[in-house]
Motif scaffolding. Structure first.
Motif, PDB file in Angstrom:
ATOM      1  N   GLY A 104      11.519  10.220  -1.679  1.00 12.23           N
ATOM      2  CA  GLY A 104      10.198  10.630  -1.429  1.00 12.23           C
ATOM      3  C   GLY A 104       9.501  10.496  -2.660  1.00 12.23           C
ATOM      4  N   SER A 105       9.880  10.944  -3.633  1.00 11.43           N
ATOM      5  CA  SER A 105       8.912  10.473  -4.798  1.00 11.43           C
ATOM      6  C   SER A 105       8.639   9.076  -5.155  1.00 11.43           C
ATOM      7  CB  SER A 105       9.860  11.213  -6.206  1.00 11.43           C
ATOM      8  OG  SER A 105      10.811  10.403  -6.376  1.00 11.43           O
ATOM      9  N   ARG A 106       9.734   8.401  -4.748  1.00 14.94           N
ATOM     10  CA  ARG A 106       9.184   6.858  -4.977  1.00 14.94           C
ATOM     11  C   ARG A 106       8.337   6.364  -4.134  1.00 14.94           C
ATOM     12  NH1 ARG A 106       8.490   3.269  -8.983  1.00 14.94           N
ATOM     13  NH2 ARG A 106       8.801   1.169  -8.340  1.00 14.94           N
ATOM     14  N   ALA A 107       8.425   6.931  -2.887  1.00 10.52           N
ATOM     15  CA  ALA A 107       7.494   6.448  -1.843  1.00 10.52           C
ATOM     16  C   ALA A 107       6.164   7.027  -2.162  1.00 10.52           C
ATOM     17  CB  ALA A 107       7.948   7.061  -0.342  1.00 10.52           C
ATOM     18  N   LEU A 108       5.981   8.113  -2.475  1.00 11.74           N
ATOM     19  CA  LEU A 108       4.663   8.448  -3.036  1.00 11.74           C
ATOM     20  C   LEU A 108       4.119   7.543  -4.158  1.00 11.74           C
ATOM     21  CD1 LEU A 108       5.026  12.385  -3.357  1.00 11.74           C
ATOM     22  CD2 LEU A 108       3.400  11.227  -1.740  1.00 11.74           C
ATOM     23  N   GLY A 114      -0.545   0.828  -2.915  1.00 10.70           N
ATOM     24  CA  GLY A 114      -0.849   0.115  -1.748  1.00 10.70           C
ATOM     25  C   GLY A 114       0.090  -0.226  -0.863  1.00 10.70           C
ATOM     26  N   ASN A 115       1.403   0.408  -1.081  1.00 11.72           N
ATOM     27  CA  ASN A 115       2.298   0.096   0.068  1.00 11.72           C
ATOM     28  C   ASN A 115       2.268   0.685   0.993  1.00 11.72           C
ATOM     29  OD1 ASN A 115       5.023   0.004   1.257  1.00 11.72           O
ATOM     30  ND2 ASN A 115       6.030  -0.746  -0.886  1.00 11.72           N
ATOM     31  N   LEU A 116       2.044   0.240   2.093  1.00  8.06           N
ATOM     32  CA  LEU A 116       1.594   0.937   3.506  1.00  8.06           C
ATOM     33  C   LEU A 116       3.002   1.297   4.174  1.00  8.06           C
ATOM     34  CD1 LEU A 116      -1.431  -1.275   4.859  1.00  8.06           C
ATOM     35  CD2 LEU A 116      -1.380   0.965   3.320  1.00  8.06           C
ATOM     36  N   ARG A 117       3.952   0.652   3.756  1.00 11.21           N
ATOM     37  CA  ARG A 117       5.418   1.029   4.420  1.00 11.21           C
ATOM     38  C   ARG A 117       5.588   2.326   3.759  1.00 11.21           C
ATOM     39  NH1 ARG A 117       6.402  -4.240   2.174  1.00 11.21           N
ATOM     40  NH2 ARG A 117       7.556  -3.300   0.491  1.00 11.21           N
ATOM     41  N   SER A 118       5.245   2.733   2.483  1.00 14.22           N
ATOM     42  CA  SER A 118       5.407   4.119   1.922  1.00 14.22           C
ATOM     43  C   SER A 118       4.890   5.277   2.908  1.00 14.22           C
ATOM     44  CB  SER A 118       5.227   4.077   0.623  1.00 14.22           C
ATOM     45  OG  SER A 118       6.031   3.437  -0.165  1.00 14.22           O
ATOM     46  N   PHE A 119       3.498   4.822   3.291  1.00 16.62           N
ATOM     47  CA  PHE A 119       2.770   5.662   4.213  1.00 16.62           C
ATOM     48  C   PHE A 119       3.652   6.082   5.299  1.00 16.62           C
ATOM     49  CE2 PHE A 119      -0.155   6.414   7.706  1.00 16.62           C
ATOM     50  CZ  PHE A 119      -0.985   7.642   7.146  1.00 16.62           C
ATOM     51  N   VAL A 120       4.213   5.304   6.088  1.00 15.02           N
ATOM     52  CA  VAL A 120       5.069   5.547   7.097  1.00 15.02           C
ATOM     53  C   VAL A 120       6.284   6.500   6.582  1.00 15.02           C
ATOM     54  CG1 VAL A 120       6.463   4.791   8.965  1.00 15.02           C
ATOM     55  CG2 VAL A 120       4.362   3.522   8.507  1.00 15.02           C
ATOM     56  N   VAL A 121       6.757   6.153   5.654  1.00 19.63           N
ATOM     57  CA  VAL A 121       7.895   6.976   5.199  1.00 19.63           C
ATOM     58  C   VAL A 121       7.489   8.471   4.808  1.00 19.63           C
ATOM     59  CG1 VAL A 121       9.635   7.024   3.190  1.00 19.63           C
ATOM     60  CG2 VAL A 121       9.196   4.835   4.272  1.00 19.63           C
ATOM     61  N   VAL A 122       6.677   8.306   3.989  1.00 22.38           N
ATOM     62  CA  VAL A 122       6.042   9.716   3.799  1.00 22.38           C
ATOM     63  C   VAL A 122       5.642  10.651   4.583  1.00 22.38           C
ATOM     64  CG1 VAL A 122       4.092  10.825   2.393  1.00 22.38           C
ATOM     65  CG2 VAL A 122       5.154   9.077   1.379  1.00 22.38           C
ATOM     66  N   THR A 123       5.109   9.945   5.901  1.00 22.57           N
ATOM     67  CA  THR A 123       4.583  10.921   6.818  1.00 22.57           C
ATOM     68  C   THR A 123       5.518  11.266   7.713  1.00 22.57           C
ATOM     69  OG1 THR A 123       2.658   9.568   7.131  1.00 22.57           O
ATOM     70  CG2 THR A 123       3.107  10.748   9.056  1.00 22.57           C
ATOM     71  N   HIS A 288      12.223  -3.748  10.457  1.00 22.88           N
ATOM     72  CA  HIS A 288      12.173  -3.359   9.170  1.00 22.88           C
ATOM     73  C   HIS A 288      11.205  -1.631   9.307  1.00 22.88           C
ATOM     74  CE1 HIS A 288      10.085  -3.861   4.643  1.00 22.88           C
ATOM     75  NE2 HIS A 288      10.974  -2.874   4.684  1.00 22.88           N
ATOM     76  N   MET A 289      10.311  -1.558  10.226  1.00 25.21           N
ATOM     77  CA  MET A 289       9.671  -0.514  10.201  1.00 25.21           C
ATOM     78  C   MET A 289      10.414   0.782  10.901  1.00 25.21           C
ATOM     79  SD  MET A 289       6.231   0.485  12.385  1.00 25.21           S
ATOM     80  CE  MET A 289       5.528   2.113  12.828  1.00 25.21           C
ATOM     81  N   LEU A 290      11.338   0.338  11.734  1.00 27.91           N
ATOM     82  CA  LEU A 290      12.343   1.194  12.452  1.00 27.91           C
ATOM     83  C   LEU A 290      13.191   1.676  11.440  1.00 27.91           C
ATOM     84  CD1 LEU A 290      12.947  -0.413  15.866  1.00 27.91           C
ATOM     85  CD2 LEU A 290      11.796   1.877  15.428  1.00 27.91           C
ATOM     86  N   ARG A 291      13.853   0.760  10.574  1.00 28.30           N
ATOM     87  CA  ARG A 291      14.688   1.092   9.345  1.00 28.30           C
ATOM     88  C   ARG A 291      14.227   2.456   8.482  1.00 28.30           C
ATOM     89  NH1 ARG A 291      18.199  -3.164   6.216  1.00 28.30           N
ATOM     90  NH2 ARG A 291      19.308  -3.351   7.926  1.00 28.30           N
ATOM     91  N   SER A 292      12.833   1.743   8.104  1.00 32.58           N
ATOM     92  CA  SER A 292      12.106   2.612   7.094  1.00 32.58           C
ATOM     93  C   SER A 292      12.030   4.147   7.761  1.00 32.58           C
ATOM     94  CB  SER A 292      10.919   2.127   6.603  1.00 32.58           C
ATOM     95  OG  SER A 292      11.028   0.809   5.792  1.00 32.58           O
ATOM     96  N   ALA A 293      11.471   4.135   8.912  1.00 26.68           N
ATOM     97  CA  ALA A 293      11.191   5.354   9.591  1.00 26.68           C
ATOM     98  C   ALA A 293      12.579   6.196   9.767  1.00 26.68           C
ATOM     99  CB  ALA A 293      10.517   5.187  10.837  1.00 26.68           C
TER     100      ALA A 293
END
Length: 357
Positions: A104-108, A114-123, A288-293
């Motif tokens: 979580g901290s790395r995603a923030l 600017g990593n939008l993948r992290s936006f999905v992860v954080v949410t 990729h999105m499904l795996r990250s989520a």
């Protein structure tokens, strides 16, 4: 004169800002550390993490020995806890961390870059954590906890030594210096790490930030009439609280954890812009999105079960020398190892030619 709660919030924002800067510049992250060590034989990041751990333990126990913070008021040293639940939560968090390619901290930190993948992860992490804390999954978590919890008279290494006859500051400082010192020696025993001043500085700063969080909430935030929860850096519950605060701020107040989350994001963003590292990035494919989520969901659920994440238990919890924290950390390491090695290893996704262009 500002209230103790306001001081804790401002201090949390400052600690988060520093963590965001250090996290972006150094790549500080447990999962990246273990991946680099096991896959490439590069243990510099692992040793930076070990240095942070050692500094956090020694500095925190020095604060406690001098009466600057009552660690017994933290969630890590409560007399009743569930070993199976904390271990299983750690495993889920560790495996989810690999799926999501960071905690979580790395995603923030990456979101600030600017990593939008992290936006999905954080949410998704925030939603899953809130569901486990207070929502649909909460009744199951509570039932599992009540069915497996135990009550211990000694919940930390200093408490165990006190039972054996060693009391006071000696009971705190002896295990702190032994364990913290061993971690610091491990860090500096590696020649490439000694030639990496950035990694050394990152480990030192993060370790001191853990102690700084304890000082902010346990000393600066001490107030008999309006006490601040005694805590330090952790990210699963605070990310969930931050999302809830953004949506429902009317009638609620910011706290140390929410301020820390905001600070990490702001520190990373400012640093990324200043160093020209800001770059919008997205997913390579729907898979990729499904795996990250999915990984984010496991981190949210597991982090709540384990009472912390790779930072919240791996650094902050361990700094209290709490016995349950060792259980949670063992689970996180095993879950991470399962994701990085062996039959359950998370294999790299194939990037479609169109996405690669």
């Amino acid at each position: 004169m500002p209230e103790a709660a306001d001081v804790a919030v401002v201090t949390g924002l400052g600690i988060g800002l520093v963590y965001g800067v250090v996290g972006l510049l150094s790549g500080f992250c447990m999962m990246s550390s273990l991946r680099g060590w096991w896959a490439d034989g590069d243990s510099r990041l692992v040793r930076s993490y070990a240095l942070a751990m050692g500094i956090a333990i020694i500095a925190t126990q020095l604060l406690a020995a001098n009466g600057a913070v009552d660690l017994g008021k933290s969630i890590y040293l409560q007399p009743t806890f569930s070993v199976p639940l904390m271990f299983a939560g750690g495993v889920l968090f560790g495996y989810g961390m690999v799926l999501a390619n960071g905690c979580g901290s790395r995603a923030l930190v990456l979101l600030g870059r600017g990593n939008l993948r992290s936006f999905v992860v954080v949410t998704v992490l925030a939603i899953a954590a809130e569901m486990t804390l207070k929502g649909l999954i909460a009744p199951l978590r509570i039932a599992l906890m009540q069915g497996s919890q135990t009550t211990a008279t000694a919940t930390s290494l200093p408490a165990v030594l006190s039972v054996g006859g060693l009391h006071g500051a000696a009971a705190r400082l002896l295990p702190a210096l032994a364990l913290g010192g061993a971690l610091i020696v491990f860090a500096f025993a590696h020649a490439p790490f000694r030639r990496a001043p950035g990694q050394m500085l990152a480990g030192l700063i993060v370790g001191l930030l853990i102690a700084g969080g304890w000082f902010a909430t346990g000393y600066l935030g001490a107030d008999d009439f309006n006490p601040v929860p005694v805590a330090s850096l952790t990210f699963v519950a605070p990310i969930a609280d931050a999302l809830q605060y953004i949506m429902l701020s009317t009638g609620s107040t910011a706290n140390f954890g929410i301020a820390t989350v905001a600070g990490v994001l702001a520190g990373s963003l400012v640093t990324a812009v200043a160093t020209r590292r800001f770059k919008l990035e997205g997913f390579h494919s729907p898979q990729h999105m499904l795996r990250s989520a999915g990984g984010a969901a496991l981190m949210g659920i597991g982090g709540v079960m384990a009472l912390g994440c790779s930072v919240g238990q791996g650094l902050t919890g361990l700094s209290t020398l709490a016995l349950p924290s060792f259980v949670a950390i063992a689970g996180i390491f095993i879950g991470t190892a399962a994701g990085l090695r062996g039959a359950l290893r998370v294999r790299p996704l194939k990037i479609e030619p169109q996405a690669a262009r």
